[in-house]
Design a protein around this motif. Structure first.
Motif, PDB file in Angstrom:
ATOM      1  N   LYS A   1      -6.696  -0.671 -23.885  1.00 41.20           N
ATOM      2  CA  LYS A   1      -6.748  -0.128 -22.531  1.00 41.20           C
ATOM      3  C   LYS A   1      -7.756  -0.950 -21.744  1.00 41.20           C
ATOM      4  N   MET A   2      -7.351  -1.457 -20.617  1.00 38.75           N
ATOM      5  CA  MET A   2      -8.222  -2.333 -19.841  1.00 38.75           C
ATOM      6  C   MET A   2      -9.477  -1.567 -19.416  1.00 38.75           C
ATOM      7  N   ASP A   3     -10.640  -2.231 -19.533  1.00 34.14           N
ATOM      8  CA  ASP A   3     -11.940  -1.651 -19.144  1.00 34.14           C
ATOM      9  C   ASP A   3     -12.246  -0.375 -19.891  1.00 34.14           C
ATOM     10  N   ASP A   4     -11.663  -0.204 -21.049  1.00 32.69           N
ATOM     11  CA  ASP A   4     -11.913   1.011 -21.826  1.00 32.69           C
ATOM     12  C   ASP A   4     -11.491   0.714 -23.263  1.00 32.69           C
ATOM     13  N   SER A   5     -11.673   1.677 -24.114  1.00 33.69           N
ATOM     14  CA  SER A   5     -11.258   1.513 -25.511  1.00 33.69           C
ATOM     15  C   SER A   5     -10.286   2.611 -25.875  1.00 33.69           C
ATOM     16  N   LEU A   6      -9.359   2.292 -26.781  1.00 31.80           N
ATOM     17  CA  LEU A   6      -8.415   3.295 -27.267  1.00 31.80           C
ATOM     18  C   LEU A   6      -9.099   4.188 -28.283  1.00 31.80           C
ATOM     19  N   PRO A   7      -8.795   5.494 -28.264  1.00 33.13           N
ATOM     20  CA  PRO A   7      -9.322   6.356 -29.325  1.00 33.13           C
ATOM     21  C   PRO A   7      -8.882   5.841 -30.685  1.00 33.13           C
ATOM     22  N   PRO A   8      -9.724   6.057 -31.733  1.00 28.00           N
ATOM     23  CA  PRO A   8      -9.384   5.512 -33.065  1.00 28.00           C
ATOM     24  C   PRO A   8      -8.021   5.939 -33.562  1.00 28.00           C
ATOM     25  N   GLN A   9      -7.601   7.186 -33.226  1.00 34.13           N
ATOM     26  CA  GLN A   9      -6.313   7.649 -33.753  1.00 34.13           C
ATOM     27  C   GLN A   9      -5.136   6.931 -33.096  1.00 34.13           C
ATOM     28  N   TRP A  10      -5.382   6.203 -31.989  1.00 34.06           N
ATOM     29  CA  TRP A  10      -4.297   5.453 -31.352  1.00 34.06           C
ATOM     30  C   TRP A  10      -4.278   4.002 -31.798  1.00 34.06           C
ATOM     31  N   ALA A  11      -5.362   3.536 -32.415  1.00 38.01           N
ATOM     32  CA  ALA A  11      -5.438   2.130 -32.812  1.00 38.01           C
ATOM     33  C   ALA A  11      -4.255   1.811 -33.719  1.00 38.01           C
ATOM     34  N   THR A  12      -3.465   0.812 -33.334  1.00 39.59           N
ATOM     35  CA  THR A  12      -2.242   0.554 -34.080  1.00 39.59           C
ATOM     36  C   THR A  12      -1.835  -0.898 -33.909  1.00 39.59           C
ATOM     37  N   ALA A  13      -1.196  -1.424 -34.912  1.00 41.29           N
ATOM     38  CA  ALA A  13      -0.606  -2.755 -34.819  1.00 41.29           C
ATOM     39  C   ALA A  13       0.907  -2.639 -34.722  1.00 41.29           C
TER      40      ALA A  13
ATOM     41  N   GLU B   1      -5.137   7.870 -17.815  1.00 43.87           N
ATOM     42  CA  GLU B   1      -4.537   7.026 -16.781  1.00 43.87           C
ATOM     43  C   GLU B   1      -5.242   5.679 -16.741  1.00 43.87           C
ATOM     44  N   GLY B   2      -4.482   4.617 -16.517  1.00 43.55           N
ATOM     45  CA  GLY B   2      -5.077   3.289 -16.439  1.00 43.55           C
ATOM     46  C   GLY B   2      -4.080   2.216 -16.828  1.00 43.55           C
ATOM     47  N   THR B   3      -4.593   1.005 -16.922  1.00 43.49           N
ATOM     48  CA  THR B   3      -3.765  -0.157 -17.265  1.00 43.49           C
ATOM     49  C   THR B   3      -3.885  -0.443 -18.750  1.00 43.49           C
ATOM     50  N   TYR B   4      -2.751  -0.629 -19.392  1.00 44.58           N
ATOM     51  CA  TYR B   4      -2.701  -0.891 -20.826  1.00 44.58           C
ATOM     52  C   TYR B   4      -2.148  -2.299 -21.056  1.00 44.58           C
ATOM     53  N   GLU B   5      -2.646  -2.926 -22.111  1.00 42.35           N
ATOM     54  CA  GLU B   5      -2.250  -4.296 -22.415  1.00 42.35           C
ATOM     55  C   GLU B   5      -1.747  -4.384 -23.853  1.00 42.35           C
TER      56      GLU B   5
ATOM     57  N   LYS C   1       0.466 -19.894 -33.430  1.00 48.58           N
ATOM     58  CA  LYS C   1       0.852 -20.835 -32.375  1.00 48.58           C
ATOM     59  C   LYS C   1       0.415 -20.387 -30.982  1.00 48.58           C
ATOM     60  N   GLY C   2      -0.065 -19.158 -30.838  1.00 45.61           N
ATOM     61  CA  GLY C   2      -0.481 -18.726 -29.509  1.00 45.61           C
ATOM     62  C   GLY C   2      -0.362 -17.225 -29.339  1.00 45.61           C
ATOM     63  N   ARG C   3      -0.305 -16.803 -28.089  1.00 43.82           N
ATOM     64  CA  ARG C   3      -0.199 -15.381 -27.797  1.00 43.82           C
ATOM     65  C   ARG C   3       0.550 -15.165 -26.497  1.00 43.82           C
ATOM     66  N   ASP C   4       1.056 -13.941 -26.330  1.00 42.63           N
ATOM     67  CA  ASP C   4       1.732 -13.528 -25.104  1.00 42.63           C
ATOM     68  C   ASP C   4       1.237 -12.122 -24.771  1.00 42.63           C
ATOM     69  N   ILE C   5       1.171 -11.818 -23.475  1.00 45.07           N
ATOM     70  CA  ILE C   5       0.566 -10.555 -23.035  1.00 45.07           C
ATOM     71  C   ILE C   5       1.526  -9.834 -22.099  1.00 45.07           C
ATOM     72  N   ALA C   6       1.591  -8.504 -22.239  1.00 46.42           N
ATOM     73  CA  ALA C   6       2.314  -7.652 -21.291  1.00 46.42           C
ATOM     74  C   ALA C   6       1.365  -6.555 -20.830  1.00 46.42           C
ATOM     75  N   LYS C   7       1.394  -6.254 -19.534  1.00 50.67           N
ATOM     76  CA  LYS C   7       0.524  -5.221 -18.967  1.00 50.67           C
ATOM     77  C   LYS C   7       1.349  -4.228 -18.165  1.00 50.67           C
ATOM     78  N   GLY C   8       0.864  -3.005 -18.112  1.00 53.33           N
ATOM     79  CA  GLY C   8       1.513  -1.971 -17.309  1.00 53.33           C
ATOM     80  C   GLY C   8       0.554  -0.819 -17.085  1.00 53.33           C
ATOM     81  N   ARG C   9       0.800  -0.057 -16.054  1.00 56.89           N
ATOM     82  CA  ARG C   9      -0.099   1.042 -15.677  1.00 56.89           C
ATOM     83  C   ARG C   9       0.582   2.380 -15.943  1.00 56.89           C
TER      84      ARG C   9
END
Length: 984
Positions: free
Chosen positions: A270-282, A296-300, A307-315
């Protein structure tokens, strides 16, 4: 006081059906109150049910009648047999989507008014079949990612999806390489391989109120072209929306899946915040089980591989249905008075508030003013009576709050609240006489004593609400007092008699005192009073009455005489200090006296503990003085706690002894890079008080390690390896970020040290590989810790051996000899330690029968340095081949040349015959016939005789002993043992 005739007639008409009956003092009629309201329903189009019922039931007196609206229009139920009204419930027969889908509301009415239920939406669920057209094959290179579209058929509500490979029930697993979107139904494969070849079908399932339906798509073939194993960076293909709207309490699922080689790893934040431990997931989905406004907020979503990385964001935008903060309640109001009702609701978007009267919209007009959630009436009339509803709505829902307004008009009536018949009062005191007739509108009140009308004076007050107050009472005030009440509907009066009594006085007042914690004390309180009345004592502490039943045994009061109300305090605590008030009272008056109790005890907790000047092993603490509890503070004690045990422990300080007037001290001897909390305790001559609250958590600064790792050992592994083991350094000894280990090692006898770094703090071994390292070579090994601040001290040197290999030499001069029919003895010369490639653990004997293969050999292992072994469990008169091998921890060495041995024939199977014995003096002569062995039995080499030693004169306990006979020719034996008794 006259009123218009038409108003009087209207009043009488309403009074005959009023919501309050003054004679009975209880409600006679009331408007409808919903007990059961319709709820939104989903009706499956393929359901076998022939009807659906929408509930509606209201409590009312007289009972309510019911009507229904559909999409805002009143339904003509009596004209259409398609609908049935059962009580208040609406039953729809053979419902269809074309005619019956819509929004329904129930209206409940009786003579008081009408209320409207909440809205209920009737929807129809369905799931059509997939298209019958064949699906085009999908082709990609092996090693690339691929997406297979589901293209689900028309449906309501949402579906869940799974995919089949080739046949049912071979479902695609939900692993890191495959992903099925529950939004679109599409199947994503991050990196294809040969196992993905085949035919795929999308399975869509709808869950509708006890009915589950599933449909399959046509199969689509996945073909793979030549393999392309080149690594490729992640590319996110299943993306969550840029904006996701959710209602408070809903479960929200975000999807994110990427193609790539290797298969990308998914991480969420979660942008500018941290996810609760129970949500931490791969996982490719992030689930928020019950969303709130804080979520509420923006999640990444980040997909990453080598070889690299790709990012998706949404609110995520969180909204909420309306929820009441303030509601209206039933009200009774006098005719001609004003009324203010208010309601308020929370929600997002902010709800709009409107008002209904008897089910119809209510707007501002003449005497009615509406402003959002505020409804104001001025100069109420009887026609304003009825049922009112406050309605709050936004795009997510509508809520209703209902209340009844009863406008009343009736003459004063004292039957429920007459003036008290006998009114006692204390001489010199004050008496209050209420006048509270039931009337609408409010009555005008007059008071009289006998025939004298009373008016306000220095001793007499008539309050605006009609209450009479008399002060400084004397005997002359005794007599009859009458309250007269009148409004435009009529008038009434009520009379009481005032009786003057002697005043209550405290004759022995409590005295202030000073005691220590845990001591006892009695506060005295005696009083005189009018003998015609009962006297009671009550005690309060700092204005709060003492509850003797909940005092924990600390309070006890005297019960000796009515005029004595002493209070005893047992085992006084600090909380018992304060101002004690003794009140002596009768039904007509009361008097009180006060005393102060001072309880001395250990100090209270210090406050405001602040940590500053933080170094790697010291901090400076400051605090503020707490209550000394009336005894000077002598000294302070500082405590700290840290992980992992979390226990409070006293710490060393500068100065070592902290005097009672201090408010700061330095803490010494802390561990670098450690999280600490601190607290302070104060003490005086009466003991140590409660600790302060913990300080904010701090972390001491970093420093180089000060302790060497322990548990250095090693050994084992593959050829050419040196394995070094140690105990991982605990967190409290790492002293800083970037902790790791530095290993120093050299062959024993060598002068040059080799160094290796291990950068993981939780590492517990290191493997040095060098093909030139001979087996079981001794190495001198040392270890030290390091972090970003430098290196720590080195451990003592430990000897560790490189990996062993199997022994390279076989035992020599192996001999085997059969010793019994089932045993043989094997002997050999030992292998020299230099040829072992390790530590000799023992020898392994392999043996097999003549004619068998060596692979079928049985095995026996010895432990230690023994060079012979007895092999048992063999077959008689059988030839065995034998080899011997040395073994160590790496395995067994080469086999010795094989030798052989033959086991002996079995002993004769028959006992000697014709046994006789003769007792002569102290000798026993035994005779027998010899045993002649068979051809397959071994020769007789001797006989063994056995006899029983008697115990006392009887064979109660017998000890069997043997006597060998060496001569094959012997046919008799003389027992030289003396007989102690003759057997029975």
């Amino acid at each position: 006081m006259g009123i218009p005739e038409q108003l009087l007639m209207a009043s009488l008409a309403v009074l005959s059906f009023s919501a309050w009956n003054p004679a009975q003092g209880s409600p006679t009629i009331f408007g409808p109150i919903f007990e059961d309201q319709p709820v939104s329903s989903l009706f499956p189009e393929e359901s076998s049910e022939e009807k659906i019922a929408l509930a509606c039931r209201a409590r009312a007196s007289p009972p309510a009648t019911y009507r229904w609206k559909m999409n805002g229009t009143e339904m003509k139920l009596e004209q259409d047999p398609h609908y049935q009204l059962v009580g208040g419930n609406l039953v729809i027969m053979n419902p269809t989507k074309a005619k019956d889908a819509g929004v329904y509301q129930c209206l409940a009415s009786n003579p008081v008014g009408t209320v409207v239920s909440r809205e209920a939406v009737l929807r129809f669920g369905f799931l059509q079949e997939f298209s019958k057209e064949e699906r085009d094959p999908v082709k990609t290179h092996e090693g690339w990612g691929v997406m297979l579209p589901c293209n689900p058929p028309a449906h309501y509500p949402g579906l869940s999806y799974r995919w089949l490979l080739n046949e049912f029930p071979n479902f695609i697993p939900t692993d890191g390489r495959h992903f099925v979107s529950q939004t679109t139904g599409n199947l994503y494969i991050a990196r294809t391989n040969a196992s993905d070849l085949g035919n795929y079908s999308c399975l869509a399932t709808s869950h509708m109120d006890f009915i589950t339906k599933s449909v399959f798509s046509k199969f689509a073939q996945l073909n793979l072209a030549a393999e392309d194993s080149r690594p490729s960076p992640p590319s996110i293909k299943a993306r969550f929306p840029l904006e996701t709207y959710a209602l408070v309490g809903q479960q929200v699922t975000l999807e994110c899946f990427a193609f790539g080689n290797p298969v990308p790893r998914i991480k969420w934040r979660k942008m500018d915040d941290s996810l609760p431990p129970q949500w931490a997931t791969a996982e490719p989905t992030l689930q928020i089980p019950s969303i709130s406004f804080e979520d509420e907020g923006t999640y990444e979503c980040e997909a990453e591989n080598i070889k690299g990385r790709d990012i998706a964001k949404g609110r995520i935008i969180v909204q909420a249905k309306p929820e009441w903060l303030k509601v209206i309640s039933d009200s009774e109001a006098d005719i001609g008075s004003n009324l203010h009702w208010g309601c308020a609701a929370a929600g997002k978007p902010r709800p709009i508030v409107r008002w209904l009267r008897n089910g119809d919209p209510l707007l501002s007009q003449n005497r009615v003013e509406i402003s959002g959630g505020d409804l104001k009436f001025s100069k109420l009339v009887l026609e304003d009576s009825g049922m009112y509803q406050c309605v709050a709505e936004n795009k997510h829902g509508t809520i209703y709050a209902s209340a009844e307004l009863a406008v009343q008009a009736f003459a004063p009536d004292f039957r429920l609240n007459p003036v008290k018949r006998l009114i006692p009062a204390a001489r010199g005191g004050e008496v209050i006489i209420p006048c509270q007739p039931r009337s609408a509108p409010k009555s005008i009140v007059l008071w009289s004593k006998g025939t004298e009308i009373l008016v306000n004076s220095s001793r007499v007050t008539i309050t605006p609400d009609g209450t009479l107050i008399l002060r400084n009472i004397s005997r002359s005030d005794e007599g009859k007092y009458t309250c007269f009440a009148e409004n435009f509907m009529g008038k009434a009066n009520s009379t009481g008699i005032l009786s003057v009594r002697d005043a209550t006085k405290i004759t022995l007042a409590p005295s202030s005192a000073d005691i220590n914690l845990g001591e006892n004390l009695t506060l005295q309180c005696h009083a005189s009073h009018d003998p015609t009345m009962d006297l009671t004592f009550t005690w309060s502490l700092d204005g709060f009455p003492i509850d003797f039943d909940k005092s924990g045994g600390h309070y006890r009061r005297a019960n000796l005489k009515e005029t004595i109300g002493d209070l005893t305090i047992l085992n006084a605590q600090l909380r018992h200090g304060g101002k004690y008030t003794c009140m002596a009272q009768t039904v007509v008056d009361s008097t009180s006296e006060t005393a102060t109790l001072l309880v001395r005890g250990p100090p209270g907790p210090p406050g405001g503990v602040v940590v500053r000047d933080i170094s790697n092993t010291t901090v400076q603490l400051t605090w503020s003085r707490g209550f000394d509890n009336h005894s000077p503070i002598a000294k302070y004690i500082l405590q700290a706690r840290s992980l992992p045990d979390g226990k409070w422990k006293q710490v060393r300080t500068n100065p070592a002894n902290i005097e009672g007037n201090a408010e700061t001290a330095q803490v010494l001897g802390l561990t670098p890079w450690m999280d600490y909390e601190f607290r302070v305790l104060a003490s005086n001559i009466l003991g140590t008080g409660e600790p302060s609250g913990p300080s904010s958590k701090i972390r001491t600064k970093e420093s180089a390690p000060t302790i060497a790792p322990s548990g250095l050992s090693g050994g084992g592994g593959a050829p050419g390896e040196l394995i070094i083991n140690w105990k991982p350094m605990l967190r409290e000894y790492q002293n800083g970020e970037g902790f790791g280990y530095i290993l120093s090692f050299r062959r024993q006898g060598s002068s040059d040290w080799q160094r290796a770094k291990v950068s993981q703090a939780d590492a517990l071994h290191f493997v040095y590989r060098n093909e030139s390292v001979r087996p079981y070579t001794p190495f001198e090994v040392k270890i030290r810790g390091y972090n970003r601040q430098g290196e720590g001290p080195e451990s003592l040197t430990t000897l560790v051996y490189s990996a062993e290999e199997e022994p390279r030499v076989a035992p020599a001069k192996v001999k085997a000899k059969g010793t019994l029919s089932s045993e043989m003895n094997v002997m050999w010369e030992p292998v020299h330690q230099d040829d072992m490639n390790g530590i000799l653990l023992g020898y392994e004997i392999r043996y097999w029968k003549d004619g068998d293969k060596e692979a079928a050999a049985d095995r026996v292992r010895t432990a230690g340095l023994d060079t012979s072994a007895q092999v048992t469990g063999l077959q008689p008169n059988t030839k065995y081949h034998v080899t011997v091998r040395a073994y160590n921890r790496a395995g067994t060495g080469p086999a010795s040349p094989s030798t052989n041995a033959t086991t002996m024939k079995p002993p004769p199977n028959r006992p000697p015959g014709n046994i006789s014995w003769t007792l002569a003096s102290s000798s026993l002569i035994i005779k027998w016939d010899p045993v002649i062995p068979q051809r397959n039995e071994s020769a007789v080499t001797g006989y063994k005789g056995q006899y029983v030693k008697p115990w006392g004169c009887k064979y109660r306990q017998k000890e069997r002993q043997s006597l060998p006979l060496e001569s094959l020719q012997s046919k008799e034996m003389t027992a030289m043992q003396k007989a102690n008794a003759v057997p029975e």
